[in-house]
Design a protein around this motif. Structure first.
Motif, mmCIF file in Angstrom:
data_model
loop_
_atom_site.group_PDB
_atom_site.id
_atom_site.type_symbol
_atom_site.label_atom_id
_atom_site.label_comp_id
_atom_site.label_asym_id
_atom_site.label_seq_id
_atom_site.Cartn_x
_atom_site.Cartn_y
_atom_site.Cartn_z
ATOM 1 N N THR A 23 0.840 -1.210 0.000
ATOM 2 C CA THR A 23 0.000 0.000 0.000
ATOM 3 C C THR A 23 0.876 1.262 0.000
ATOM 4 O O THR A 23 0.503 2.272 -0.600
ATOM 5 N N LEU A 72 -4.671 6.397 -0.331
ATOM 6 C CA LEU A 72 -3.700 5.295 -0.341
ATOM 7 C C LEU A 72 -2.628 5.479 0.735
ATOM 8 O O LEU A 72 -1.890 4.547 1.045
ATOM 9 N N VAL A 74 -3.407 6.288 3.823
ATOM 10 C CA VAL A 74 -3.994 5.903 5.110
ATOM 11 C C VAL A 74 -3.561 4.484 5.504
ATOM 12 O O VAL A 74 -3.162 4.233 6.640
ATOM 13 N N ALA A 75 -3.641 3.575 4.535
ATOM 14 C CA ALA A 75 -3.374 2.165 4.853
ATOM 15 C C ALA A 75 -1.943 1.921 5.344
ATOM 16 O O ALA A 75 -1.754 1.289 6.394
ATOM 17 N N LEU A 77 0.062 3.947 6.738
ATOM 18 C CA LEU A 77 0.216 4.577 8.052
ATOM 19 C C LEU A 77 -0.408 3.711 9.135
ATOM 20 O O LEU A 77 0.095 3.611 10.250
ATOM 21 N N LEU A 78 -1.497 3.064 8.782
ATOM 22 C CA LEU A 78 -2.164 2.158 9.716
ATOM 23 C C LEU A 78 -1.277 0.948 10.009
ATOM 24 O O LEU A 78 -1.032 0.599 11.168
ATOM 25 N N PHE A 79 -0.764 0.329 8.951
ATOM 26 C CA PHE A 79 -0.010 -0.910 9.145
ATOM 27 C C PHE A 79 1.344 -0.658 9.834
ATOM 28 O O PHE A 79 1.796 -1.484 10.624
ATOM 29 N N GLN A 81 1.908 1.535 12.044
ATOM 30 C CA GLN A 81 1.655 1.770 13.468
ATOM 31 C C GLN A 81 1.458 0.469 14.239
ATOM 32 O O GLN A 81 1.677 0.423 15.444
ATOM 33 N N VAL A 82 1.004 -0.557 13.535
ATOM 34 C CA VAL A 82 0.793 -1.838 14.220
ATOM 35 C C VAL A 82 2.138 -2.422 14.663
ATOM 36 O O VAL A 82 2.280 -2.923 15.770
ATOM 37 N N THR A 85 4.768 0.694 16.587
ATOM 38 C CA THR A 85 3.899 1.562 17.387
ATOM 39 C C THR A 85 4.708 2.592 18.171
ATOM 40 O O THR A 85 4.480 3.796 18.050
ATOM 41 N N TRP B 79 -6.670 10.827 13.614
ATOM 42 C CA TRP B 79 -5.633 9.813 13.809
ATOM 43 C C TRP B 79 -4.342 10.429 14.289
ATOM 44 O O TRP B 79 -3.681 9.923 15.188
ATOM 45 N N ILE B 94 -5.313 0.293 17.944
ATOM 46 C CA ILE B 94 -4.685 -0.184 16.701
ATOM 47 C C ILE B 94 -4.455 -1.696 16.762
ATOM 48 O O ILE B 94 -4.750 -2.422 15.812
#
Lengths: 344, 503
Positions: A23, A72, A74-75, A77-79, A81-82, A85, B79, B94
């Motif tokens: 992504t 595109l 957003v995804a 940045l989400l992953f 952070q997992v 973190t 966010w 998260i």
């Protein structure tokens, strides 16, 4: 009551990494088209280029490209952070206000692009000024991102910067950490921008020539900056050379040259595919640089894995449905008769 | 405690509210507006109503610019903000709900693509294809609400998740359904308010009259659903949370009351200007309706955010990012050893991590007025017993010496003069101030844990004795450490309360 422990990742690490890198590559392609495209429109061609139908088309595409860039973005940045973190949040906090300024800069850039796209007159000023504003906004975003993510690779630096000030107004002061990487990214964006300008203007020799010029020289200069960046990584080089990152980088370089070759031959499909895969390769190589830099301080493999199977499967199903639906609505749009002149 | 602390002069609550409420206001419109556009387009095409189609096209331009730019980016902004102000809680969300967010993202991708094609396709696409895109937009926009609502409502009512830790137990929590229907109602209401803003620009006449009336009906429908579902939502919140809020938390309860007033205002304006005299809906009234809608959203979101105090995730994590599971360990070891990032000033670090998530010294939820004119011993006693104070505060889980450090930090930012000198008060009025500051943080006159009745029949000597023995009067009661003049004034004030203490 034993409360749940939230220190886990909800899928195998490799899967989260794949989703992150894929992504992120898509985000870069959209962002590169946008940034590079704006730069090419602003800097290339004759004075009356604002009347050129290809330039007009490009300007009309920019708001959609911005929407794609944001969506595109957003995804990944989400992953990220997992897995990272602590590193990502800590780096962002040290730059708090500047990090938050990213949102403001993107909103301003977005409005500016809409303004340029919705202006129906051909006056250069009415389009140039908003495009410059959008470009400056994007430059700000890129610089802050590069700074924050370079700090996220150096937890000790965050500690010392935080001890210095807690107000969130700090960029990474060790400019050498990220300047060349940032420059490489920006020149890479010009390269990809050249590709898209050439692709969109393929039937207009003068536009195609501009695209070729920016694609070729963008790649030359981006390579220079990339080599410089690799040089700045000397202490980490042994680790990087022993990681799969070096193979990803090598493949990316070969593919980008292949892409250039096919672009000059006007074979856009293989050229585009090679370009995308080379971006994936670069992004993968960059991920290994991150891991090498964090070695001894953080190992993503140390996360407890507790896979949430049903939400994960639902996500994959939704992803397929979403991609199919996006193609469907785009097809509906493209199948429509083009708008009559003046029916803007 | 595992993260640095972003120390900024404005309150986190204000920052969060600014971005959060704006996002709620736009994102709900993005859902309801999508439905309004496509349903209205269908009706207009069926009736071959060119004027209405032109109006809808104008509205869709406003819709696309507002939702794609402000809606999408304030969503990303939330966010960014939550990661800065409460990274620990964001980390919890998260790790537990990344697939929820990822699913929402796939819907978001479709939403963004469809919104643009709907906007750009007005003139070039066949009506059926255009409306198909409109429906696709709406369905995916609403589905994104279906998903994000699970994560939002989880924070207030995590339900069985607290025992199982399972994704779906947290997602389909006790307030999930009422919140989903409530937010759907809000979406319909906001679609009306935004559309009225565009319609109000039209000159008075038949077209304006029927468009405004039709749109106002959407608003009335949305508002009715909103009010009904708000009651359902209220009833679905566990009784313990509501009881605590009613006893000790004026903020959420006042916010809820404000939301009723704003709903009433919207209803009144919709009926008067939208249904009774729609022909002349002035632009100013449409702006007023928008303002009332924004205020309603603000009041409701403020209620939702503040009613779960002292938690950020009810029963799991306190508002300052401390997990309940860490409480025992913290009581033994204290905060300092667990702070991953230190500034070199322990007093300030302890204050930041234990208080600063909600309080500033002199701005939002200021501590200065609460402690000015007191002393370090009193402040330390209050810090150690935050869980007993009004307002449902999280407990202070550090050691005694750490509480003293927090008190030192607070005291270093205060005027350490007497209350009488700071406020220019004396006698009973000074006593009232002393009461407010030293006693009123737990014993609210006419409110929470009011002790007025226990003063009945006591004379000055009894009250003096009571103050001498204050620290033994109940759990967490601090010793009276004020000056002799504060003490005499306090006694004088308490003696005036014998009539019932409702002053």
């Amino acid at each position: 009551m034993n409360l749940p422990d939230s220190s886990f990742i909800p899928a195998p690490l490799w899967l989260i990494n794949v989703l992150h890198l894929f992504t992120l590559s898509l985000h870069f392609i959209a962002m590169n088209f946008l940034f590079g495209g704006i730069l090419v429109v602003l800097s290339a061609g004759s004075k009356d280029r604002w009347n050129d139908p290809v330039v007009k088309r490009l300007i009309k595409m920019f708001p959609s490209a911005m929407a794609a860039t944001v969506t595109l973005g957003v995804a990944p940045l989400l992953f990220i952070q997992v897995v990272f973190t602590q590193q990502v949040y800590s780096a962002a906090i040290v730059s708090g206000w500047l990090w938050l300024g990213v949102i403001l800069a993107v909103i301003v850039a977005y409005f500016a692009l809409h303004r340029a796209a919705l202006k129906s007159d051909d006056a250069s000023r009415s389009k140039r000024a908003p495009l410059v504003v959008a470009l400056l906004g994007m430059l700000y975003v890129s610089l802050v991102y590069s700074s924050v993510f370079s700090m996220a690779e150096r937890p000790q630096l965050i500690h010392s910067l935080y001890a210095r000030a807690q107000t969130g107004l700090i960029l990474n002061p060790e400019f050498g950490d990220y300047f060349l990487r940032w420059l490489h990214m920006m020149l890479g964006a010009v390269t990809v921008g050249g590709f898209f300008v050439g692709l969109i203007g393929r039937d207009h020799p003068h536009i195609y020539a501009i695209g070729k010029k920016y694609y070729l020289w963008g790649m030359v200069f981006a390579s220079g900056a990339g080599i410089g960046y690799l040089g700045s990584l000397t202490p980490y080089m042994p680790g990087f050379m022993h990681s799969p990152g070096i193979w990803a980088l090598t493949a990316a370089i070969i593919l980008s040259l292949g892409s250039l070759h096919f672009f000059f031959a006007k074979k856009f499909l293989p050229s585009g595919l090679m370009l995308f895969v080379s971006v994936v390769g670069m992004v993968t190589a960059r991920q290994y640089v991150r891991l090498v830099k964090l070695q001894g301080q953080f190992d993503p493999a140390s996360w407890r894995v507790s896979t949430q199977w049903s939400p994960l499967i639902l996500f994959l199903v939704c992803l397929v449905v979403a991609i199919a639906t996006v193609f469907y609505v785009i097809r509906l749009f493209l199948a429509a008769k083009p708008a009559q002149p003046g029916r803007d | 405690m595992g993260y640095p602390f972003w120390d900024i002069p404005i309150g986190y609550g204000i920052l969060m509210a600014f971005i959060g409420i704006l996002h709620v206001f736009v994102s709900h419109f993005a859902i309801g507006g999508g439905l309004y556009l496509v349903v209205s387009e269908r009706a207009a095409r069926k009736a071959s109503d060119g004027a209405r189609l032109e109006f809808l096209q104008k509205l869709s331009k406003f819709f696309a610019l507002t939702t794609l730019v402000i809606g999408a980016l304030t969503g990303v902004g939330i966010w960014f903000v939550i990661g800065l102000v409460n990274p620990a809680a964001t980390g919890v969300l998260i790790h537990n709900f990344v697939w929820g967010w990822a699913i929402e993202w796939t819907f978001f991708v479709v939403e963004i693509a469809a919104a643009q094609i709907y906007f750009y396709g007005w003139k070039s696409m066949a009506p059926a294809a255009h409306m198909a895109v409109g429906w696709i937009y709406f369905v995916f926009a609403w589905l994104s609400l279906v998903v994000i609502n699970g994560i939002l409502s989880f924070m207030l009512t995590p339900g069985r998740w607290l025992a199982t830790g399972q994704f779906w137990d947290g997602f389909f929590n006790p307030t999930y359904l009422p919140a989903l229907f409530l937010r759907t109602g809000i979406s319909l209401m906001l679609a009306c308010l935004y559309a009225l803003l565009v319609a109000a620009r039209y000159p008075a006449g038949d077209f304006k009259a029927r468009t405004v009336r039709y749109t106002a009906l959407w608003g009335v429908l949305g508002l009715s659903a909103t009010v009904a579902c708000q009651y359902w939502y209220w009833k679905a919140i566990p009784a313990g949370i509501i009881t605590k809020a009613l006893q000790a938390m004026p903020t959420p309860i006042n916010s809820l009351h404000y939301s009723f007033w704003f709903a009433g205002g919207i209803a009144l304006l919709l009926v008067l200007s939208g249904l009774l005299v729609p022909r002349n809906l002035p632009f100013g009234v449409a702006v007023l309706l928008m303002a009332a809608g924004l205020a309603w959203c603000g009041a409701f979101e403020w209620f939702r955010e503040s009613v779960r105090k002292p938690y950020i995730v009810t029963g799991y994590m306190y508002g300052n990012g401390v997990e309940l599971a860490q409480a025992e360990q913290l009581r033994k070891e204290g905060y300092l050893v667990r702070l991953a990032f230190r500034s070199g000033d322990d007093d300030a670090d302890l204050f930041r991590h234990s208080c600063r998530a909600c309080h500033t010294m002199s701005g939002y939820k200021a501590l200065k007025p609460s402690f000015e004119g007191t002393d370090r011993a009193f402040i330390a006693a209050i810090v150690q017993n935050t869980h007993l104070l009004k307002g449902n505060m999280p407990p202070f889980l550090g050691t005694q010496s750490e509480a003293q450090k927090v008190a030192d930090y607070i005291a270093s930012h205060l005027e350490m003069r007497s209350l009488g000198a700071i406020y220019g008060l004396q006698d009973v009025e000074l006593g009232r101030k002393v009461y407010d500051i030293r006693c009123g943080c737990c014993h609210v006159l006419g409110g929470m844990d009011d002790k007025t009745k226990s003063f009945e029949g006591l004379n000055r000597g009894d009250l003096e004795n009571m103050l001498d023995d204050a620290e033994n009067l109940g759990e967490g009661m601090p010793a009276f450490t004020g000056s002799a003049s504060d003490r005499a004034a306090l006694v004088s004030f308490i003696l005036t309360l014998n009539g019932g203490g409702k002053k």
